[in-house]
Design a protein around this motif. Structure first.
Motif, PDB file in Angstrom:
ATOM      1  N   PHE A 137       0.827  -1.201   0.000  1.00 15.26           N
ATOM      2  CA  PHE A 137       0.000   0.000   0.000  1.00 15.26           C
ATOM      3  C   PHE A 137       0.867   1.259   0.000  1.00 15.26           C
ATOM      4  N   SER A 138       1.886   1.287   0.873  1.00 17.70           N
ATOM      5  CA  SER A 138       2.749   2.468   0.977  1.00 17.70           C
ATOM      6  C   SER A 138       3.493   2.710  -0.328  1.00 17.70           C
ATOM      7  N   TRP A 139       3.976   1.643  -0.957  1.00 14.91           N
ATOM      8  CA  TRP A 139       4.695   1.773  -2.222  1.00 14.91           C
ATOM      9  C   TRP A 139       3.784   2.336  -3.307  1.00 14.91           C
ATOM     10  N   LEU A 140       2.560   1.820  -3.369  1.00 12.84           N
ATOM     11  CA  LEU A 140       1.618   2.311  -4.377  1.00 12.84           C
ATOM     12  C   LEU A 140       1.277   3.783  -4.143  1.00 12.84           C
ATOM     13  N   GLU A 141       0.969   4.129  -2.901  1.00 15.86           N
ATOM     14  CA  GLU A 141       0.580   5.518  -2.631  1.00 15.86           C
ATOM     15  C   GLU A 141       1.717   6.491  -2.923  1.00 15.86           C
ATOM     16  N   LEU A 142       2.912   6.169  -2.462  1.00 13.00           N
ATOM     17  CA  LEU A 142       4.039   7.090  -2.646  1.00 13.00           C
ATOM     18  C   LEU A 142       4.374   7.275  -4.124  1.00 13.00           C
ATOM     19  N   ASN A 143       4.275   6.204  -4.898  1.00 12.80           N
ATOM     20  CA  ASN A 143       4.586   6.319  -6.327  1.00 12.80           C
ATOM     21  C   ASN A 143       3.460   7.000  -7.107  1.00 12.80           C
ATOM     22  N   LEU A 144       2.218   6.778  -6.698  1.00 10.43           N
ATOM     23  CA  LEU A 144       1.105   7.463  -7.358  1.00 10.43           C
ATOM     24  C   LEU A 144       1.159   8.967  -7.117  1.00 10.43           C
ATOM     25  N   ARG A 145       1.593   9.357  -5.931  1.00 11.66           N
ATOM     26  CA  ARG A 145       1.722  10.787  -5.637  1.00 11.66           C
ATOM     27  C   ARG A 145       2.647  11.490  -6.625  1.00 11.66           C
ATOM     28  N   LYS A 146       3.650  10.770  -7.115  1.00 10.78           N
ATOM     29  CA  LYS A 146       4.643  11.381  -8.005  1.00 10.78           C
ATOM     30  C   LYS A 146       4.085  11.655  -9.397  1.00 10.78           C
ATOM     31  N   ILE A 147       3.087  10.866  -9.816  1.00  8.59           N
ATOM     32  CA  ILE A 147       2.625  10.972 -11.204  1.00  8.59           C
ATOM     33  C   ILE A 147       1.215  11.543 -11.341  1.00  8.59           C
ATOM     34  N   ASN A 160      -1.842  17.221  -8.742  1.00  8.03           N
ATOM     35  CA  ASN A 160      -2.354  17.605  -7.428  1.00  8.03           C
ATOM     36  C   ASN A 160      -3.853  17.868  -7.432  1.00  8.03           C
ATOM     37  N   SER A 161      -4.375  18.308  -8.559  1.00  9.68           N
ATOM     38  CA  SER A 161      -5.794  18.668  -8.639  1.00  9.68           C
ATOM     39  C   SER A 161      -6.722  17.481  -8.415  1.00  9.68           C
ATOM     40  N   ILE A 162      -6.276  16.286  -8.760  1.00  8.14           N
ATOM     41  CA  ILE A 162      -7.117  15.097  -8.581  1.00  8.14           C
ATOM     42  C   ILE A 162      -6.486  14.076  -7.635  1.00  8.14           C
ATOM     43  N   SER A 163      -5.375  14.454  -7.031  1.00 10.30           N
ATOM     44  CA  SER A 163      -4.631  13.525  -6.168  1.00 10.30           C
ATOM     45  C   SER A 163      -5.473  13.025  -5.000  1.00 10.30           C
ATOM     46  N   MET A 164      -6.277  13.900  -4.381  1.00 10.85           N
ATOM     47  CA  MET A 164      -7.069  13.533  -3.218  1.00 10.85           C
ATOM     48  C   MET A 164      -8.041  12.397  -3.527  1.00 10.85           C
ATOM     49  N   ILE A 165      -8.503  12.312  -4.781  1.00 15.75           N
ATOM     50  CA  ILE A 165      -9.459  11.286  -5.158  1.00 15.75           C
ATOM     51  C   ILE A 165      -8.762  10.049  -5.705  1.00 15.75           C
ATOM     52  N   VAL A 166      -7.824  10.258  -6.600  1.00 11.13           N
ATOM     53  CA  VAL A 166      -7.217   9.153  -7.347  1.00 11.13           C
ATOM     54  C   VAL A 166      -6.260   8.337  -6.499  1.00 11.13           C
ATOM     55  N   VAL A 167      -5.379   9.001  -5.756  1.00  9.10           N
ATOM     56  CA  VAL A 167      -4.311   8.292  -5.038  1.00  9.10           C
ATOM     57  C   VAL A 167      -4.852   7.339  -3.976  1.00  9.10           C
ATOM     58  N   LEU A 197      -5.375   1.950  -2.257  1.00  8.56           N
ATOM     59  CA  LEU A 197      -6.027   1.109  -1.257  1.00  8.56           C
ATOM     60  C   LEU A 197      -6.748  -0.088  -1.871  1.00  8.56           C
ATOM     61  N   VAL A 198      -7.579   0.136  -2.892  1.00  8.40           N
ATOM     62  CA  VAL A 198      -8.399  -0.949  -3.446  1.00  8.40           C
ATOM     63  C   VAL A 198      -7.540  -2.086  -4.016  1.00  8.40           C
ATOM     64  N   PRO A 199      -6.542  -1.796  -4.882  1.00  5.41           N
ATOM     65  CA  PRO A 199      -5.697  -2.899  -5.374  1.00  5.41           C
ATOM     66  C   PRO A 199      -4.959  -3.621  -4.251  1.00  5.41           C
ATOM     67  N   THR A 200      -4.526  -2.866  -3.241  1.00 10.08           N
ATOM     68  CA  THR A 200      -3.806  -3.498  -2.133  1.00 10.08           C
ATOM     69  C   THR A 200      -4.690  -4.489  -1.388  1.00 10.08           C
ATOM     70  N   VAL A 201      -5.933  -4.103  -1.114  1.00 16.46           N
ATOM     71  CA  VAL A 201      -6.845  -4.999  -0.405  1.00 16.46           C
ATOM     72  C   VAL A 201      -7.079  -6.271  -1.215  1.00 16.46           C
ATOM     73  N   LEU A 202      -7.272  -6.115  -2.534  1.00 14.76           N
ATOM     74  CA  LEU A 202      -7.487  -7.285  -3.390  1.00 14.76           C
ATOM     75  C   LEU A 202      -6.261  -8.193  -3.410  1.00 14.76           C
ATOM     76  N   ILE A 203      -5.084  -7.613  -3.589  1.00 15.54           N
ATOM     77  CA  ILE A 203      -3.848  -8.410  -3.639  1.00 15.54           C
ATOM     78  C   ILE A 203      -3.549  -9.014  -2.271  1.00 15.54           C
ATOM     79  N   ALA A 204      -3.896  -8.297  -1.210  1.00 10.23           N
ATOM     80  CA  ALA A 204      -3.657  -8.818   0.145  1.00 10.23           C
ATOM     81  C   ALA A 204      -4.447 -10.100   0.384  1.00 10.23           C
ATOM     82  N   HIS A 205      -5.689 -10.146  -0.112  1.00 12.74           N
ATOM     83  CA  HIS A 205      -6.535 -11.320   0.130  1.00 12.74           C
ATOM     84  C   HIS A 205      -6.310 -12.443  -0.887  1.00 12.74           C
TER      85      HIS A 205
END
Length: 476
Positions: A243-253, A256-263, A268-276
């Motif tokens: 999760f941390s790796w995905l969030e930190l890397n998504l922040r870079k690309i 900022n205008s849509i970061s609050m929604i997209v990141v 979170l969603v892919p991490t939960v799926l891959i976690a289970h």
């Protein structure tokens, strides 16, 4: 001019001056430096300063043991040095420049588990108290437990499980939070991730083995088992890291205008799926393997040898920082076995170090200056904080440290040989007996007695045989 002014001046001079200080902070008993040139610090001169009780280097930090006066001393020091107050997190980040890969790995593990330890200690005490109330037949000629006789204590027993369950069953929530916090991701999303691993919707991890049918999420083309990871350590760490790796890397690309929604969504969603689907099952298998290996080693015919080695080397592991790795193993053992037989040996090692200092108090009973170090160090050690004892006295002389290691090894053999189990990590000294499962308390008390008596006697014998003769002369 305060009583700290002159010692602070001496420390500043012998640390290499202000120009040699990258950052500095303090903890409960120690000044923590990250030095630009560690070799420029005059260790012998620093240890000769009256207020200084010892020094050591760990995790890239040069640490000077002051004791309970460290806060006042630190304020005087930074005023003289002209350096600003720095947080421990900033010191840790700066210290990485002096750390190799293994040290960085250990540092990361410590940063993940250290914030969780207070809760785990409380949980262990609660479980121990509940066991005394509900599992030991103390009343009516040994036929009934306390909760079978008293409705009040039955209520207390039931109520305390609310806290115990929150700490241990929902441990993955704390772990994913700690990982997100450590990695610089969003902590609240780390908490949400942890909840998805232990949600009531899922089949409880403790019920999987006996379940007739495991519920699934049916996506038509694929099914995912709805299994919870209550008390599991490694699945939570792996999920938190992804999760941390995905969030930190998504922040870079992501703009900022849509970061609050997209990141948050796409981390979170892919991490939960891959976690289970991937990380959870893999992490569960790894954790089970680790706990099986450790428990098999401790309960085998050669368990006494493993215990002797661990008891002997644990104190040196503290010096290197490698002891932080035992936290993950303890937690995994608790998850798989309902307790840990590793942690009791850690508590015994701490007690042994304190007992060696107690002997040094007797040997140097006429040395008033040393008493100012040794007496508080002994008390601190018996309450689970070993650094003042180890670095202020035992390593200074050498032979008390060896005596404590030998006593710890013998006590560890008794503990493991008697199958002593702790409910969880606890207070690593004399109060540690409160975390031991009630049926093992008497044998652990015997092991504690050995950890007190053997190091004390061996220290006296080593002193009589003039082991560490040079150090003794120096102390006089």
């Amino acid at each position: 001019m305060s009583k700290y002014t002159e010692p602070a001046k001496q420390l500043l001079e012998n640390i290499g001056g202000s120009d040699n200080i990258s950052v500095v902070t303090h903890c409960a008993t120690r000044m923590r430096f990250v030095l630009k040139e560690p070799k420029n610090a005059n260790v012998e001169a620093i240890e000769a300063i009256g207020l200084v009780k010892g020094t050591f280097t760990q995790a890239g930090q040069f640490q000077v043991i002051i004791g309970n006066e460290v806060s006042s001393f630190y304020n005087e020091f930074i005023k003289l040095a002209g350096v600003s107050d720095t947080s421990k997190d900033e010191v840790k980040q700066a210290a990485k420049q002096n750390m190799n890969f293994l040290q960085r790995l250990i540092s990361h593990l410590a940063d993940i588990f250290t914030p969780l330890i207070p809760a785990i200690v409380v949980g262990g005490l609660i479980l121990g108290f509940r066991n005394i109330l509900g599992d030991i037949k103390l009343l009516e000629d040994g036929t009934k437990s306390i909760i079978e006789v008293s409705q009040f204590w039955a209520g207390v027993h039931s109520f305390l499980w609310l806290i115990g369950e929150a700490i241990f069953h929902f441990l993955p929530v704390g772990i994913t939070w700690a990982v997100a916090r450590k990695m610089g991701a969003t902590p609240i999303l780390g908490i949400v991730l942890g909840i998805t691993l232990v949600s009531p919707q899922l089949l409880n991890a403790y019920s999987v083995a006996g379940a007739d049918e495991i519920p699934v999420w049916d996506f038509g083309f694929a099914q995912v088992e709805m299994i919870g990871y209550q008390a599991q350590v490694i699945p939570a760490i792996l999920a938190g890291l992804l999760f941390s790796w995905l969030e930190l890397n998504l922040r870079k690309i992501v703009p900022n205008s849509i970061s609050m929604i997209v990141v948050p969504f796409f981390s979170l969603v892919p991490t939960v799926l891959i976690a289970h689907t991937v990380l959870g099952p893999i992490g569960w298998q790894i954790g089970s393997f680790v706990s099986d290996v450790v428990y098999s080693g401790l309960s085998s015919a050669f368990g006494w040898l493993f215990a002797a080695i661990f008891g002997f080397v644990y104190a040196p592991l503290v010096i290197t920082g490698l002891h932080h790795m035992t936290n993950a193993i303890d937690l995994q053992l608790m998850s798989e076995l309902g307790g840990t037989n590793l942690w009791p040996m850690i508590a015994l090692s701490n007690i042994a170090q304190g007992s060696a200092v107690l002997a040094m108090i007797f040997i140097n009973r006429k040395n008033e200056q040393e008493k100012q170090v040794s007496i508080p160090a002994t008390i601190s050690c018996y309450l689970g904080v070993t650094e003042p004892a180890m670095f202020g006295i035992n390593l200074k002389y050498g032979y008390p440290f060896l005596a404590a290691m030998i006593g710890s090894a013998i006590a560890a053999v008794i503990s493991v040989g008697s199958n002593v189990m702790a409910n969880s990590i606890g207070v690593g000294g004399l109060p540690g007996i409160l975390s031991i499962q009630p049926k093992h308390m008497w044998m652990f008390a015997l092991a504690m007695l050995v950890a007190i008596v053997i190091p004390f006697i061996l220290t006296l014998i080593f002193a009589k045989a003039n082991v560490g003769k040079i150090s003794l002369k120096k102390a006089k």
